[in-house]
Design a protein around this motif. Structure first.
Motif, PDB file in Angstrom:
ATOM      1  N   TRP A  57      85.332   6.913  13.450  1.00 47.85           N
ATOM      2  CA  TRP A  57      84.288   5.146  13.335  1.00 47.85           C
ATOM      3  C   TRP A  57      83.419   6.539  14.236  1.00 47.85           C
ATOM      4  O   TRP A  57      82.649   6.225  14.887  1.00 47.85           O
ATOM      5  CB  TRP A  57      85.336   4.307  14.234  1.00 47.85           C
ATOM      6  CG  TRP A  57      84.426   3.380  15.225  1.00 47.85           C
ATOM      7  CD1 TRP A  57      83.744   2.593  13.685  1.00 47.85           C
ATOM      8  CD2 TRP A  57      84.278   3.098  16.829  1.00 47.85           C
ATOM      9  NE1 TRP A  57      83.327   1.597  15.593  1.00 47.85           N
ATOM     10  CE2 TRP A  57      83.449   1.537  16.636  1.00 47.85           C
ATOM     11  CE3 TRP A  57      84.882   3.875  17.449  1.00 47.85           C
ATOM     12  CZ2 TRP A  57      83.117   1.466  18.194  1.00 47.85           C
ATOM     13  CZ3 TRP A  57      83.907   3.238  18.997  1.00 47.85           C
ATOM     14  CH2 TRP A  57      83.702   2.393  18.663  1.00 47.85           C
ATOM     15  N   MET A  60      81.104   8.248  12.679  1.00 47.32           N
ATOM     16  CA  MET A  60      80.368   7.674  11.726  1.00 47.32           C
ATOM     17  C   MET A  60      78.739   7.213  13.297  1.00 47.32           C
ATOM     18  O   MET A  60      77.453   6.882  13.384  1.00 47.32           O
ATOM     19  CB  MET A  60      80.821   6.152  11.812  1.00 47.32           C
ATOM     20  CG  MET A  60      81.382   5.971  10.354  1.00 47.32           C
ATOM     21  SD  MET A  60      82.499   5.253  10.090  1.00 47.32           S
ATOM     22  CE  MET A  60      80.585   3.753   9.492  1.00 47.32           C
ATOM     23  N   ASN A  61      79.344   6.778  14.290  1.00 48.95           N
ATOM     24  CA  ASN A  61      78.115   6.638  16.022  1.00 48.95           C
ATOM     25  C   ASN A  61      77.909   7.910  16.452  1.00 48.95           C
ATOM     26  O   ASN A  61      76.771   8.117  16.442  1.00 48.95           O
ATOM     27  CB  ASN A  61      79.735   6.128  16.874  1.00 48.95           C
ATOM     28  CG  ASN A  61      79.952   4.208  16.283  1.00 48.95           C
ATOM     29  OD1 ASN A  61      79.038   3.687  16.094  1.00 48.95           O
ATOM     30  ND2 ASN A  61      80.756   3.482  15.679  1.00 48.95           N
ATOM     31  N   HIS A  64      75.616   9.143  12.661  1.00 50.02           N
ATOM     32  CA  HIS A  64      75.262   8.254  12.695  1.00 50.02           C
ATOM     33  C   HIS A  64      74.974   8.498  11.434  1.00 50.02           C
ATOM     34  O   HIS A  64      73.977   8.849  10.691  1.00 50.02           O
ATOM     35  CB  HIS A  64      73.419   8.254  13.302  1.00 50.02           C
ATOM     36  CG  HIS A  64      73.024   8.194  14.780  1.00 50.02           C
ATOM     37  ND1 HIS A  64      73.432   6.692  15.312  1.00 50.02           N
ATOM     38  CD2 HIS A  64      72.980   9.255  16.020  1.00 50.02           C
ATOM     39  CE1 HIS A  64      73.438   7.319  16.733  1.00 50.02           C
ATOM     40  NE2 HIS A  64      72.827   8.550  16.887  1.00 50.02           N
ATOM     41  N   THR A  67      77.313   4.758   8.564  1.00 45.86           N
ATOM     42  CA  THR A  67      76.778   2.997   9.577  1.00 45.86           C
ATOM     43  C   THR A  67      76.247   2.627   8.742  1.00 45.86           C
ATOM     44  O   THR A  67      76.165   1.247   8.528  1.00 45.86           O
ATOM     45  CB  THR A  67      76.335   3.612  10.826  1.00 45.86           C
ATOM     46  OG1 THR A  67      74.875   4.010  10.649  1.00 45.86           O
ATOM     47  CG2 THR A  67      76.719   4.373  11.790  1.00 45.86           C
ATOM     48  N   LYS A  73      81.152   0.868   7.045  1.00 46.22           N
ATOM     49  CA  LYS A  73      80.782  -0.081   7.986  1.00 46.22           C
ATOM     50  C   LYS A  73      81.369  -1.306   8.337  1.00 46.22           C
ATOM     51  O   LYS A  73      82.204  -1.899   9.349  1.00 46.22           O
ATOM     52  CB  LYS A  73      79.401  -1.019   7.762  1.00 46.22           C
ATOM     53  CG  LYS A  73      78.768  -1.991   9.029  1.00 46.22           C
ATOM     54  CD  LYS A  73      77.453  -2.783   8.466  1.00 46.22           C
ATOM     55  CE  LYS A  73      76.901  -3.169  10.014  1.00 46.22           C
ATOM     56  NZ  LYS A  73      76.035  -3.502   9.212  1.00 46.22           N
TER      57      LYS A  73
END
Length: 93
Positions: A57, A60-61, A64, A67, A73
């Motif tokens: 997580w 992913m953030n 980027h 996502t 997601k």
């Protein structure tokens, strides 16, 4: 004493798998930008399932990456929730 050692082993494992998963997402993003061979989405999700969901997580953030893909997601947060529920169950049973 044995429980403390087991707890330490579990915490070290979770730290290692989350750091590895975080960087695996970063490596895959870098490879995507360079049009290189990619890490399979299945492998990324397996790392999350094996305990690296927080690293996935965060990766992913931060990177980027993945996502907008629905299986990431919604899948990674679902894995986190399931893992937290399992931890809660094991701690308070």
């Amino acid at each position: 004493m044995e429980n403390l050692n087991l707890l330490q082993i579990v915490l070290v494992y979770l730290a290692v798998i989350n750091v590895a998963t975080f960087f695996t997402f970063g490596i895959d993003k870098w490879k995507a930008k360079k049009s290189m061979w990619r890490i399979r989405e299945t492998a990324l999700l397996i790392l999350a399932i094996l305990g690296g969901s927080i690293g996935a997580w965060i990766g992913m953030n931060v990177w980027h990456h993945k996502t907008q893909k629905k299986k990431f997601k919604y899948g990674v947060p679902a894995i986190i929730i399931i893992q937290l529920a399992l931890i809660g169950y094991l701690l308070y049973r």
